[in-house]
Write a protein that holds these residues in place. Structure first.
Motif, PDB file in Angstrom:
ATOM      1  N   ASP A 111     -46.287  70.060 -28.719  1.00  0.00           N
ATOM      2  CA  ASP A 111     -45.551  71.003 -27.868  1.00  0.00           C
ATOM      3  C   ASP A 111     -45.661  72.419 -28.425  1.00  0.00           C
ATOM      4  N   ARG A 112     -45.440  72.573 -29.736  1.00  0.00           N
ATOM      5  CA  ARG A 112     -45.478  73.904 -30.343  1.00  0.00           C
ATOM      6  C   ARG A 112     -46.885  74.498 -30.289  1.00  0.00           C
ATOM      7  N   ALA A 113     -47.880  73.659 -30.516  1.00  0.00           N
ATOM      8  CA  ALA A 113     -49.260  74.151 -30.498  1.00  0.00           C
ATOM      9  C   ALA A 113     -49.633  74.609 -29.088  1.00  0.00           C
ATOM     10  N   LEU A 114     -49.284  73.787 -28.087  1.00  0.00           N
ATOM     11  CA  LEU A 114     -49.590  74.139 -26.695  1.00  0.00           C
ATOM     12  C   LEU A 114     -48.874  75.417 -26.290  1.00  0.00           C
ATOM     13  N   ARG A 115     -47.649  75.570 -26.772  1.00  0.00           N
ATOM     14  CA  ARG A 115     -46.801  76.693 -26.352  1.00  0.00           C
ATOM     15  C   ARG A 115     -47.324  78.064 -26.755  1.00  0.00           C
ATOM     16  N   TYR A 116     -48.214  78.116 -27.738  1.00  0.00           N
ATOM     17  CA  TYR A 116     -48.775  79.432 -28.076  1.00  0.00           C
ATOM     18  C   TYR A 116     -49.412  80.060 -26.841  1.00  0.00           C
ATOM     19  N   LEU A 117     -49.979  79.207 -26.001  1.00  0.00           N
ATOM     20  CA  LEU A 117     -50.677  79.719 -24.822  1.00  0.00           C
ATOM     21  C   LEU A 117     -50.082  79.239 -23.503  1.00  0.00           C
ATOM     22  N   PHE A 118     -49.622  77.995 -23.493  1.00  0.00           N
ATOM     23  CA  PHE A 118     -49.238  77.390 -22.208  1.00  0.00           C
ATOM     24  C   PHE A 118     -47.749  77.037 -22.140  1.00  0.00           C
ATOM     25  N   VAL A 119     -47.267  76.900 -20.911  1.00  0.00           N
ATOM     26  CA  VAL A 119     -45.902  76.443 -20.691  1.00  0.00           C
ATOM     27  C   VAL A 119     -45.894  74.919 -20.853  1.00  0.00           C
ATOM     28  N   THR A 120     -44.882  74.410 -21.557  1.00  0.00           N
ATOM     29  CA  THR A 120     -44.761  72.962 -21.747  1.00  0.00           C
ATOM     30  C   THR A 120     -43.477  72.477 -21.061  1.00  0.00           C
ATOM     31  N   PRO A 121     -43.324  71.155 -20.894  1.00  0.00           N
ATOM     32  CA  PRO A 121     -42.093  70.650 -20.266  1.00  0.00           C
ATOM     33  C   PRO A 121     -40.834  71.095 -21.019  1.00  0.00           C
ATOM     34  N   ASP A 122     -40.846  71.074 -22.360  1.00  0.00           N
ATOM     35  CA  ASP A 122     -39.659  71.499 -23.117  1.00  0.00           C
ATOM     36  C   ASP A 122     -39.348  72.976 -22.879  1.00  0.00           C
ATOM     37  N   MET A 123     -40.399  73.782 -22.770  1.00  0.00           N
ATOM     38  CA  MET A 123     -40.187  75.221 -22.542  1.00  0.00           C
ATOM     39  C   MET A 123     -39.577  75.460 -21.159  1.00  0.00           C
ATOM     40  N   HIS A 124     -40.087  74.758 -20.166  1.00  0.00           N
ATOM     41  CA  HIS A 124     -39.587  74.996 -18.803  1.00  0.00           C
ATOM     42  C   HIS A 124     -38.207  74.363 -18.577  1.00  0.00           C
ATOM     43  N   TYR A 183     -39.855  82.272 -17.681  1.00  0.00           N
ATOM     44  CA  TYR A 183     -40.234  82.332 -16.265  1.00  0.00           C
ATOM     45  C   TYR A 183     -41.661  81.865 -15.989  1.00  0.00           C
ATOM     46  N   GLY A 184     -42.472  81.740 -17.047  1.00  0.00           N
ATOM     47  CA  GLY A 184     -43.902  81.463 -16.869  1.00  0.00           C
ATOM     48  C   GLY A 184     -44.177  80.157 -16.141  1.00  0.00           C
ATOM     49  N   PHE A 185     -45.306  80.106 -15.439  1.00  0.00           N
ATOM     50  CA  PHE A 185     -45.737  78.882 -14.751  1.00  0.00           C
ATOM     51  C   PHE A 185     -46.833  78.172 -15.540  1.00  0.00           C
ATOM     52  N   ASN A 186     -47.864  78.934 -15.903  1.00  0.00           N
ATOM     53  CA  ASN A 186     -49.003  78.340 -16.606  1.00  0.00           C
ATOM     54  C   ASN A 186     -49.102  78.843 -18.042  1.00  0.00           C
ATOM     55  N   LEU A 187     -49.197  80.184 -18.172  1.00  0.00           N
ATOM     56  CA  LEU A 187     -49.333  80.778 -19.498  1.00  0.00           C
ATOM     57  C   LEU A 187     -47.962  81.177 -20.032  1.00  0.00           C
ATOM     58  N   SER A 188     -47.746  80.901 -21.317  1.00  0.00           N
ATOM     59  CA  SER A 188     -46.452  81.252 -21.918  1.00  0.00           C
ATOM     60  C   SER A 188     -46.460  82.681 -22.436  1.00  0.00           C
ATOM     61  N   VAL A 189     -47.628  83.324 -22.417  1.00  0.00           N
ATOM     62  CA  VAL A 189     -47.753  84.634 -23.064  1.00  0.00           C
ATOM     63  C   VAL A 189     -46.940  85.729 -22.372  1.00  0.00           C
ATOM     64  N   TRP A 190     -46.735  85.618 -21.062  1.00  0.00           N
ATOM     65  CA  TRP A 190     -45.994  86.674 -20.351  1.00  0.00           C
ATOM     66  C   TRP A 190     -44.553  86.728 -20.834  1.00  0.00           C
ATOM     67  N   ASP A 191     -43.950  85.557 -21.029  1.00  0.00           N
ATOM     68  CA  ASP A 191     -42.575  85.531 -21.523  1.00  0.00           C
ATOM     69  C   ASP A 191     -42.495  86.151 -22.916  1.00  0.00           C
ATOM     70  N   ARG A 192     -43.464  85.850 -23.756  1.00  0.00           N
ATOM     71  CA  ARG A 192     -43.451  86.425 -25.109  1.00  0.00           C
ATOM     72  C   ARG A 192     -43.636  87.937 -25.044  1.00  0.00           C
ATOM     73  N   LEU A 193     -44.562  88.360 -24.188  1.00  0.00           N
ATOM     74  CA  LEU A 193     -44.874  89.789 -24.081  1.00  0.00           C
ATOM     75  C   LEU A 193     -43.717  90.603 -23.533  1.00  0.00           C
ATOM     76  N   PHE A 194     -43.009  90.048 -22.547  1.00  0.00           N
ATOM     77  CA  PHE A 194     -41.984  90.828 -21.853  1.00  0.00           C
ATOM     78  C   PHE A 194     -40.560  90.440 -22.260  1.00  0.00           C
ATOM     79  N   GLY A 195     -40.458  89.724 -23.368  1.00  0.00           N
ATOM     80  CA  GLY A 195     -39.138  89.495 -23.960  1.00  0.00           C
ATOM     81  C   GLY A 195     -38.267  88.485 -23.242  1.00  0.00           C
ATOM     82  N   SER A 196     -38.852  87.607 -22.434  1.00  0.00           N
ATOM     83  CA  SER A 196     -38.016  86.624 -21.739  1.00  0.00           C
ATOM     84  C   SER A 196     -38.205  85.217 -22.323  1.00  0.00           C
ATOM     85  N   TYR A 197     -38.807  85.154 -23.502  1.00  0.00           N
ATOM     86  CA  TYR A 197     -39.088  83.840 -24.094  1.00  0.00           C
ATOM     87  C   TYR A 197     -37.911  83.331 -24.921  1.00  0.00           C
ATOM     88  N   ILE A 198     -37.535  82.076 -24.688  1.00  0.00           N
ATOM     89  CA  ILE A 198     -36.555  81.409 -25.557  1.00  0.00           C
ATOM     90  C   ILE A 198     -37.222  80.153 -26.113  1.00  0.00           C
TER      91      ILE A 198
END
Ligand SMILES: [Zn+2]
Ligand SMILES: [Zn+2]
Length: 266
Positions: free
Chosen positions: A182-195, A210-225
């Protein structure tokens, strides 16, 4: 194979794979009847698919072909090699729907429809397609506008829709992935735990990931938990206003936008 057949094959393939995995490696205990929820969510899926076919046909793909003919959009300004065009299309469309998702949370009128997606009391493979028909129509119009601005390749749009379709099922599925995966995938992609954090009743968590496919937008724009306040199996899924299964029946979902309390979601 036609694009419709490809779409249907991906849908059915991922659907049954996730359903099987959910029965073998569930991540989160359920509170509502799975059978009932599957009927509701698949009912909405069929209704929305029929509606889109009726109003738009293969609209996004058609819009891409039209934009190409007219020379409209960013990617039509340059001679982009086909492979790169497909990759750029998938990434840029994903970026566009990230912001669409932020918008439907921040604008009260849009949240009234998006809340239907969040009102599921459990999450599973079928939740990925649980949307109010109005939200589906508005999404389609937004996508067509983006396609005109972007001028992506037709193949790029087909690939994007296929990826989004498969990922929507994967990220909503109730499956337990090994934590390290999960953690490895999450560097780039959204996972079930993340969503799943995005589907928490806690407003701060609903307004994150908020991401659908890539997790990077949440990291970039400060919406990642990274972690919810509660451990994953204890996350309370849904929205505060609709907690009982009777309140989230098929009929209620369609009229839900009118019942949403005008509370400030932010
Ligand atoms: Zn949402
Ligand atoms: Zn979701």
């Amino acid at each position: 194979m036609s694009t419709d057949q490809i779409r249907l094959s991906i849908f059915l393939g991922v659907f049954f794979l996730m359903l099987f995995l959910e029965s073998r490696i569930p991540r989160h205990p359920t509170v509502d009847s799975k059978k009932r929820r599957l009927a509701i969510n698949l009912g909405l899926t069929f209704l929305n698919t029929g509606l889109i076919k009726l109003i738009f046909g293969a609209a996004a793909v058609g819009a891409a072909a039209y934009a190409r003919e007219q020379g409209w959009g960013l990617l039509n300004l340059f001679e982009v090699p086909a492979g790169l065009n497909i990759l750029a299309t998938v990434i840029l469309l994903d970026f566009a729907i990230y912001w669409q998702h932020v918008l439907v949370h921040k604008v009260t009128f849009l949240w009234r429809f998006h809340i239907v997606h969040h009102s599921d009391l459990d999450l599973d493979v079928s939740s990925g397609f649980r949307f109010h028909p109005v939200e589906i129509v508005l999404s389609m119009l937004y996508k067509i506008a983006i396609v005109f601005l972007l001028g992506p390749s037709v193949t790029g749009v087909i690939v994007f829709e296929a990826v989004l379709n498969g990922m929507a099922q994967f990220t909503h599925s109730n499956i337990r992935l090994p934590l390290r995966l999960d953690r490895a995938l999450r560097y780039l992609f959204v996972t079930p735990d993340m969503h799943r954090i995005h589907h928490s009743v806690e407003v701060r968590e609903t307004n994150s990931n908020y991401g659908f496919n890539l997790s990077v937008w949440d990291r970039l724009f400060g919406s990642y938990i990274e972690e919810a306040r509660r451990p994953q199996p204890e996350i309370v899924i849904g929205v505060e206003q609709f907690r009982r299964p009777e309140e989230v029946s098929f009929g209620h979902l369609l009229s839900m936008p009118a019942q949403v309390r005008a509370v400030d979601q932010n």
